[in-house]
Write an enzyme that holds these catalytic residues in place. Structure first.
Site, PDB file in Angstrom:
ATOM      1  N   LYS A  24      39.480  23.637  31.888  1.00  0.00           N
ATOM      2  CA  LYS A  24      39.404  22.151  32.433  1.00  0.00           C
ATOM      3  C   LYS A  24      40.709  22.085  33.571  1.00  0.00           C
ATOM      4  CE  LYS A  24      38.762  18.869  29.500  1.00  0.00           C
ATOM      5  NZ  LYS A  24      38.964  18.368  28.192  1.00  0.00           N
ATOM      6  N   ARG A  94      44.533  16.233  26.406  1.00  0.00           N
ATOM      7  CA  ARG A  94      43.137  16.762  26.118  1.00  0.00           C
ATOM      8  C   ARG A  94      43.717  18.404  26.043  1.00  0.00           C
ATOM      9  NH1 ARG A  94      38.605  13.498  27.989  1.00  0.00           N
ATOM     10  NH2 ARG A  94      39.567  11.791  29.246  1.00  0.00           N
ATOM     11  N   GLY A 103      34.007  20.175  22.160  1.00  0.00           N
ATOM     12  CA  GLY A 103      34.116  19.372  21.087  1.00  0.00           C
ATOM     13  C   GLY A 103      34.961  20.167  20.088  1.00  0.00           C
ATOM     14  N   MET A 105      38.071  21.113  19.675  1.00  0.00           N
ATOM     15  CA  MET A 105      39.553  21.020  19.674  1.00  0.00           C
ATOM     16  C   MET A 105      39.813  19.240  19.913  1.00  0.00           C
ATOM     17  SD  MET A 105      41.213  24.396  21.232  1.00  0.00           S
ATOM     18  CE  MET A 105      40.141  24.275  22.577  1.00  0.00           C
ATOM     19  N   ARG A 338      32.952  21.334  35.174  1.00  0.00           N
ATOM     20  CA  ARG A 338      32.665  22.651  35.081  1.00  0.00           C
ATOM     21  C   ARG A 338      31.226  23.210  35.101  1.00  0.00           C
ATOM     22  NH1 ARG A 338      33.552  21.197  28.589  1.00  0.00           N
ATOM     23  NH2 ARG A 338      31.911  19.431  28.422  1.00  0.00           N
ATOM     24  N   HIS A 454      26.659  15.960  20.933  1.00  0.00           N
ATOM     25  CA  HIS A 454      26.923  17.419  20.309  1.00  0.00           C
ATOM     26  C   HIS A 454      25.868  18.187  20.007  1.00  0.00           C
ATOM     27  CE1 HIS A 454      28.385  19.929  17.020  1.00  0.00           C
ATOM     28  NE2 HIS A 454      29.431  19.958  17.825  1.00  0.00           N
ATOM     29  N   ARG A 558       6.036  56.647  19.413  1.00  0.00           N
ATOM     30  CA  ARG A 558       6.248  57.356  18.063  1.00  0.00           C
ATOM     31  C   ARG A 558       4.975  57.472  17.176  1.00  0.00           C
ATOM     32  NH1 ARG A 558      11.070  53.384  18.041  1.00  0.00           N
ATOM     33  NH2 ARG A 558      12.852  54.623  17.601  1.00  0.00           N
ATOM     34  N   ARG A 614       5.783  61.589  21.420  1.00  0.00           N
ATOM     35  CA  ARG A 614       6.671  62.308  20.490  1.00  0.00           C
ATOM     36  C   ARG A 614       5.888  62.723  19.384  1.00  0.00           C
ATOM     37  NH1 ARG A 614      11.615  59.781  17.336  1.00  0.00           N
ATOM     38  NH2 ARG A 614       9.976  58.916  16.008  1.00  0.00           N
ATOM     39  N   GLU A 778      19.024  64.534  20.010  1.00  0.00           N
ATOM     40  CA  GLU A 778      19.498  63.687  18.835  1.00  0.00           C
ATOM     41  C   GLU A 778      20.241  64.209  17.679  1.00  0.00           C
ATOM     42  OE1 GLU A 778      16.058  61.626  17.339  1.00  0.00           O
ATOM     43  OE2 GLU A 778      15.080  63.353  17.174  1.00  0.00           O
ATOM     44  N   SER A 797      15.476  63.514  26.063  1.00  0.00           N
ATOM     45  CA  SER A 797      15.454  62.079  26.042  1.00  0.00           C
ATOM     46  C   SER A 797      16.097  61.908  24.773  1.00  0.00           C
ATOM     47  CB  SER A 797      13.896  61.591  25.622  1.00  0.00           C
ATOM     48  OG  SER A 797      14.155  60.288  25.208  1.00  0.00           O
ATOM     49  N   GLY A 799      18.012  60.516  21.812  1.00  0.00           N
ATOM     50  CA  GLY A 799      17.539  59.803  20.698  1.00  0.00           C
ATOM     51  C   GLY A 799      18.882  59.233  20.292  1.00  0.00           C
ATOM     52  N   THR A 800      19.438  57.968  20.718  1.00  0.00           N
ATOM     53  CA  THR A 800      20.480  57.611  20.410  1.00  0.00           C
ATOM     54  C   THR A 800      20.746  57.090  18.952  1.00  0.00           C
ATOM     55  OG1 THR A 800      20.139  55.799  21.587  1.00  0.00           O
ATOM     56  CG2 THR A 800      21.697  57.160  22.831  1.00  0.00           C
ATOM     57  N   ASN A 801      19.588  56.717  18.365  1.00  0.00           N
ATOM     58  CA  ASN A 801      19.792  56.188  16.859  1.00  0.00           C
ATOM     59  C   ASN A 801      20.111  57.581  16.142  1.00  0.00           C
ATOM     60  OD1 ASN A 801      18.636  54.101  17.938  1.00  0.00           O
ATOM     61  ND2 ASN A 801      16.555  54.488  17.410  1.00  0.00           N
ATOM     62  N   ASP A 802      19.504  58.530  16.118  1.00  0.00           N
ATOM     63  CA  ASP A 802      19.844  59.722  15.247  1.00  0.00           C
ATOM     64  C   ASP A 802      21.206  60.272  15.802  1.00  0.00           C
ATOM     65  OD1 ASP A 802      18.062  60.106  13.009  1.00  0.00           O
ATOM     66  OD2 ASP A 802      16.552  60.502  14.556  1.00  0.00           O
ATOM     67  N   CYS A 865      16.221  56.819  24.711  1.00  0.00           N
ATOM     68  CA  CYS A 865      14.880  56.114  23.997  1.00  0.00           C
ATOM     69  C   CYS A 865      15.321  55.624  22.851  1.00  0.00           C
ATOM     70  CB  CYS A 865      13.910  56.950  23.899  1.00  0.00           C
ATOM     71  SG  CYS A 865      13.868  58.255  22.743  1.00  0.00           S
ATOM     72  N   TYR A 885      16.725  57.089  33.446  1.00  0.00           N
ATOM     73  CA  TYR A 885      16.061  56.043  32.778  1.00  0.00           C
ATOM     74  C   TYR A 885      16.362  55.553  31.455  1.00  0.00           C
ATOM     75  CZ  TYR A 885      13.559  59.109  29.528  1.00  0.00           C
ATOM     76  OH  TYR A 885      13.285  60.028  28.525  1.00  0.00           O
TER      77      TYR A 885
HETATM   78  C1  PEP Z   1      16.447  58.007  17.978  1.00  0.00           C
HETATM   79  O1  PEP Z   1      16.630  58.568  17.073  1.00  0.00           O
HETATM   80  O2  PEP Z   1      17.174  57.525  18.861  1.00  0.00           O
HETATM   81  C2  PEP Z   1      14.951  57.908  18.259  1.00  0.00           C
HETATM   82  C3  PEP Z   1      14.381  57.175  19.320  1.00  0.00           C
HETATM   83  O3  PEP Z   1      14.108  58.221  17.325  1.00  0.00           O
HETATM   84  P1  PEP Z   1      13.992  57.633  15.847  1.00  0.00           P
HETATM   85  O4  PEP Z   1      14.630  56.057  16.187  1.00  0.00           O
HETATM   86  O5  PEP Z   1      12.457  57.265  15.605  1.00  0.00           O
HETATM   87  O6  PEP Z   1      14.371  58.416  14.899  1.00  0.00           O
HETATM   88 MG    MG Z   2      15.509  59.954  16.169  1.00  0.00          MG
END
Ligand code: PEP
Ligand code: MG
Length: 914
Positions: A24, A94, A103, A105, A338, A454, A558, A614, A778, A797, A799-802, A865, A885
């Site tokens: 402000k 203010r 709103g 503060m 603003r 509000h 999957r 896969r 992974e 690829s 597999g960033t989860n694992d 992925c 990708y």
């Molecule tokens: C992973 O591990 O990132 C993955 C894509 O495989 P999933 O989640 O099926 O294990």
């Molecule tokens: Mg996996």
């Protein structure tokens, strides 16, 4: 002696000083600079607020002297004096934080009034009624904000006074009425705070500054910061500004103006105006204001000036503005501007319009787009073909349609939502104290207040549907009536924030579609981005949706998801239960045509684009009932065998419904004994498949190596599907992906298997189909030995989860429910690494593996992925790491396209090639 500059006059600041002056303050300074009609004033810095807290809630040394000097300058500018009985200067105090917190503060208006100056104001304005009205407002705000006395106590006195004098409305109150109320207020303050209302105006000012600083840490502000991830140590600035009055008569008023419609994005002035009213009245939603067009009729010159100012501000800030203004005796003053909060739909539309109007470049417009907005755009709306039982209609304050159970207070909303219920918060109006309820609710419905009340502002900010000002609703405790009908707590209702309708019961919703403006932005994003965006999909419907959203292929199918259908599962189970190779072959032969059909569907949907399939990944026990359930069934069967159906509590139909029977294709002739034998076989199998830690056990390619016939069947289905689709003229680009490789030998073995099957099937067809074989990366060991693995892979690829699970050593199924939330809340981790890539740890493995892989094989394709493929920060990381990708779920594809363009615009190529 502390020489810090704590105070900046508006003419000394600028828009670039936001961190120091708050949003402000910076904007008031900027507007002063460009010559707009801003009442003069000054800003006490956020740094002073931080010093206030660092010093144990004491104003820092030198601050009050600087404030006094700035007040003198203000007096000179206004030709008035603070505390002067003849020409009193009045100011507003203010808050104003760096990031807007509407709103949350506190604010105090009319500061500088006391028993003497109020008379001066009455004489100077020749309007005693107005002067005493201002004074009672000051005492109430001061009592509430500085002394912490609850507002309702003041409201009660106001009500009593009105009753005593028989005033129907506030506008009927006479000067005597206000004077009598002022006496009551003063008594109220003494009895609750044990101090009188201060007559010394500098004491008022000092206490007000302290109170605004303290309000940075009130509960609702803390909660708001948490929700919006605003740092706790930012602090708030305090803006002290000469008062202008919208409550001096009918040629005065106050209003809020958006330079474009914040709900739809339409290019038309949008706002509200309350005549003869002061600042807070409009936001509080106490009187329903008039639409801004009415100002054009009532005060056309003011309206024309306002319209010109709106355009000037929009061009100056290159964005849609939310402007607060006051009209004092037909003279326009701008109190604040603003960048306006807006719905997702409006954000996209406005960004495209601003490019078309030459105000923004395409690149700037792309960078404006917030991911949360895109998320919302992919929200649902009411299916137009649905028959609706409309209860009432209010203002369409924030779009999107939702269904939920009606609740009537914020605490209940929170409790019910925690218990997994979907709720709609219904209130006559919301206040900042209700924010936890708004957050918990699916949507908000109010009976009072306008589009800038509000409830409307907060819901829009959070992307929740909201209908407000629905005045035909009569809300009474925990129910409301609409005409003849009553809705009680727990009843199902729906609201449509795009049209303002309130609907009885549950309604059918339709999926989101891409508007022409979003399509335009996405096309611009595609021109810019370097990362390709693929999708994770395992059925043709998702694949088609993803393609509609711009996916450039399937990055992860999957295949296990194809095994869970009711026609598939029994076959998969008999494959697992098979005791001999022949039995297994028989089950696989049944699965083969089903899988082939699945893959054909995907190839057709993705005609011309890559489809990455896969091979089976999860441990086999996931396809069987759990042991506990089987043991229970076994006990019941034993009882049945012993005492017969009646006493055993198990009927014949229950027995027949057991999947064991279904899997074996038995009919009702099955005997209890035979059933029991089968159940025992299951129990034996489940026990033999049981693992202490299945996520690190026999899954992924380990399964493919021990039971090669499963992967063989899948590979055969893929290539048969490819051949069939090719014959139909579909351009098939198959990519086969091996999960959970940790050692190059695993990949070598599986690649050999796939090439062999491909040779057999494609050889027969002589199609010469090009296919690729790649691997998931992974397991950390795979990343570390990427140079060996790359020699046998056409693509990586991640597999960033694992990979996250195994790098941190966190089980993803356990971590989130147990310690991870605690870690993030207590800042042991900056964020949940399963949502946003841990760039420092997991990220290093990705960078290393990509570099090593490409050194061994320069044309190696690499991407992500895991769930991170749809997360903005992670997409930025992927861009920097030089990946080719990301692959994400269909509904996140548009978001990933924009984020990938933003990554290129913010980071450029240099980072990417590094
Ligand atoms: C992973 O591990 O990132 C993955 C894509 O495989 P999933 O989640 O099926 O294990
Ligand atoms: Mg996996």
């Amino acid at each position: 002696m502390n020489s810090t500059k704590w105070v900046y006059r508006f003419q000394d600041g600028s828009a670039g000083m936001r961190e120091l002056l708050g949003g402000k303050g910076a904007n008031l300074a900027e507007m002063t600079k460009v010559g707009l009609p801003v009442p003069p004033g000054f800003t006490v810095t956020t740094e002073a607020c931080r010093a206030f807290y660092a010093g144990g809630r004491v104003l820092p040394e030198g601050l009050l002297d600087q404030v006094a000097a700035a007040m003198q300058a203000l007096e000179a500018e206004k030709d008035q004096k603070f505390g002067d009985p003849k020409q009193p200067l009045l100011v507003s105090v203010r808050s104003g934080s760096v990031t807007s917190m509407p709103g949350m503060m506190d604010t105090i208006l009319n500061l500088g009034l006391n028993d003497e100056t109020v008379q001066g104001l009455a004489e100077a304005t020749n309007n005693p009624r107005f002067a005493y009205d201002c004074y009672r407002r000051l005492i109430q705000m001061y009592g509430n904000v500085v002394l912490g006395i609850e507002s309702f106590l003041f409201e009660r006195e106001l009500h009593r006074m009105k009753e005593a004098f028989r005033f129907a409305e506030e506008r009927d109150v006479t000067v005597e009425g206000w004077k009598s109320l002022i006496e009551q207020y003063k008594k109220l303050i003494v009895s609750h705070a044990r101090v009188p209302f201060p007559q010394n105006v500098y004491e008022q000012l000092e206490k007000a500054i302290e109170a605004v600083f303290r309000s940075w840490n009130n509960q609702r502000a803390i909660f708001y910061r948490k929700v919006h991830q605003i740092p706790d140590d930012q602090g708030t600035a305090v803006n002290i500004q000469a008062m202008v009055f919208g409550n001096m008569g009918d040629d005065c008023g106050t209003g809020v103006l958006f330079t474009r419609n914040p709900s739809t994005g339409e290019k038309a002035l949008f706002g509200e105006f309350l005549s003869n009213a002061q600042g807070e009245d409009i936001v509080a939603g106490i009187r329903t204001p008039l639409p801004i067009e009415r100002l054009d009729r009532e005060l056309p010159d003011v309206f024309a000036q306002l319209a010109r100012t709106a355009e000037q501000l929009e061009r100056h800030y290159k964005d849609m503005q939310d402007i607060e203004f006051t009209v004092e005796k037909q003279k326009l003053f701008i109190l604040q501007t603003r960048n306006g909060k807006r719905t997702a739909q409006a954000a996209v539309k406005i960004a495209v319009q601003l490019v078309q109007e030459g105000i923004l470049t395409k690149e700037e417009a792309l960078q404006r787009i917030e991911m949360s907005h895109l998320d919302q755009l992919l929200h649902r709306a009411i299916d137009t073909s649905a028959e609706l039982d409309v209860l009432a209609s209010g203002l369409p304050a924030s779009p999107g349609a939702v269904t939920g159970q009606a609740v009537f207070d914020a605490d209940t909303a929170e409790q019910w939502a925690k218990a997994g219920k979907r709720v709609i918060l219904v209130r006559s109006e919301t206040t900042p104290e209700d924010i936890h309820g708004v957050l918990a609710a699916e949507g908000v419905l109010t009976s009072r207040g306008g589009m800038t009340s509000h409830a409307a502002v907060v819901a829009r900010g959070m992307g929740k549907p909201c209908v407000c000002g629905c005045e035909t609703l009569r809300i009474d405790g925990s129910s409301f009536t609409a005409g003849e009908r009553t809705v009680r707590e727990g009843d199902w209702i729906s609201i449509d924030g795009a049209t303002g309708r309130v609907i009885n019961g549950v309604i059918a919703l339709k999926e989101a579609e891409i508007s022409p403006e979003l399509a335009q932005l996405l096309a611009w994003a595609d021109e810019v981005r370097k990362l390709r965006v693929l999708t994770n999909a395992d059925n043709p419907e998702d694949a088609r949706k993803a393609r509609e959203f711009g996916a450039e292929g399937i990055g992860l199918c999957r295949t296990e998801h194809m095994f869970f259908g009711s026609d598939r599962l029994p076959v998969v189970q008999s494959m697992i239960l098979a005791e001999t190779a022949e039995e297994r072959a028989e089950a696989l032969a049944k699965l083969l045509p089903m899988q082939q059909e699945d893959f054909e569907g995907l190839f057709r949907a993705m005609d011309g684009l890559p489809v990455t399939i896969r091979l089976l990944d999860p441990p086999l026990h996931e396809f069987l009932p759990n042991l506990e359930e089987l043991l229970q069934r076994s006990i019941r069967l034993s009882l049945l065998e012993k005492w017969g159906a009646a006493d055993g509590g198990v009927s014949r139909s229950t027995l027949e419904a057991l999947p064991v029977a279904a899997a074996q294709g038995e009919d009702s002739a099955v005997t209890v004994a035979a059933e029991k034998a089968k159940l025992e076989q299951w129990i034996r199998k489940v026990r033999s498949l049981q693992e202490a830690n299945p996520m690190l056990g026999q899954r992924g390619c380990r399964l493919g190596i021990v039971f090669p016939e499963i992967y063989e069947m899948q590979a055969e289905a893929i290539f048969r599907a490819a051949v069939k689709c090719l014959a139909e003229g579909v351009r098939v680009v198959p990519e086969v992906m091996i999960p959970l490789v940790g050692h190059v030998n695993e990949l070598i073995a599986m690649r050999k298997l796939i090439d062999r099957v491909a040779g057999r099937i494609l050889g027969e067809a002589e199609s010469g189909l090009a296919y690729r074989v790649g691997t998931m990366i992974e397991v950390p060991r795979a990343a570390l030995t990427a140079s060996q693995i790359a020699l046998h892979a056409d693509f990586f690829s991640f597999g960033t989860n694992d990979l996250t699970q195994m790098t941190f050593g966190y089980s993803r199924d356990d971590a989130e429910g147990k310690f991870l939330t605690h870690y993030v809340e207590h800042k042991l981790l900056p964020h949940n690494p399963f949502q946003t890539i841990d760039a420092e740890g997991v990220g290093q493995l990705i960078v290393w593996a990509t570099e090593q892989g490409r050194a061994a094989k320069p044309d190696l394709k690499a991407g992500v992925c895991g769930e991170h493929g749809g997360d903005k920060q992670s997409i930025f990381f992927c861009h920097k790491a030089g990946l080719d990708y990301v692959s994400c779920s269909p509904y996140r594809v548009p978001l990933a396209r924009i984020a990938a363009a933003q990554a290129q615009l913010v980071l450029g190529d240099k980072e990417r090639d590094k």
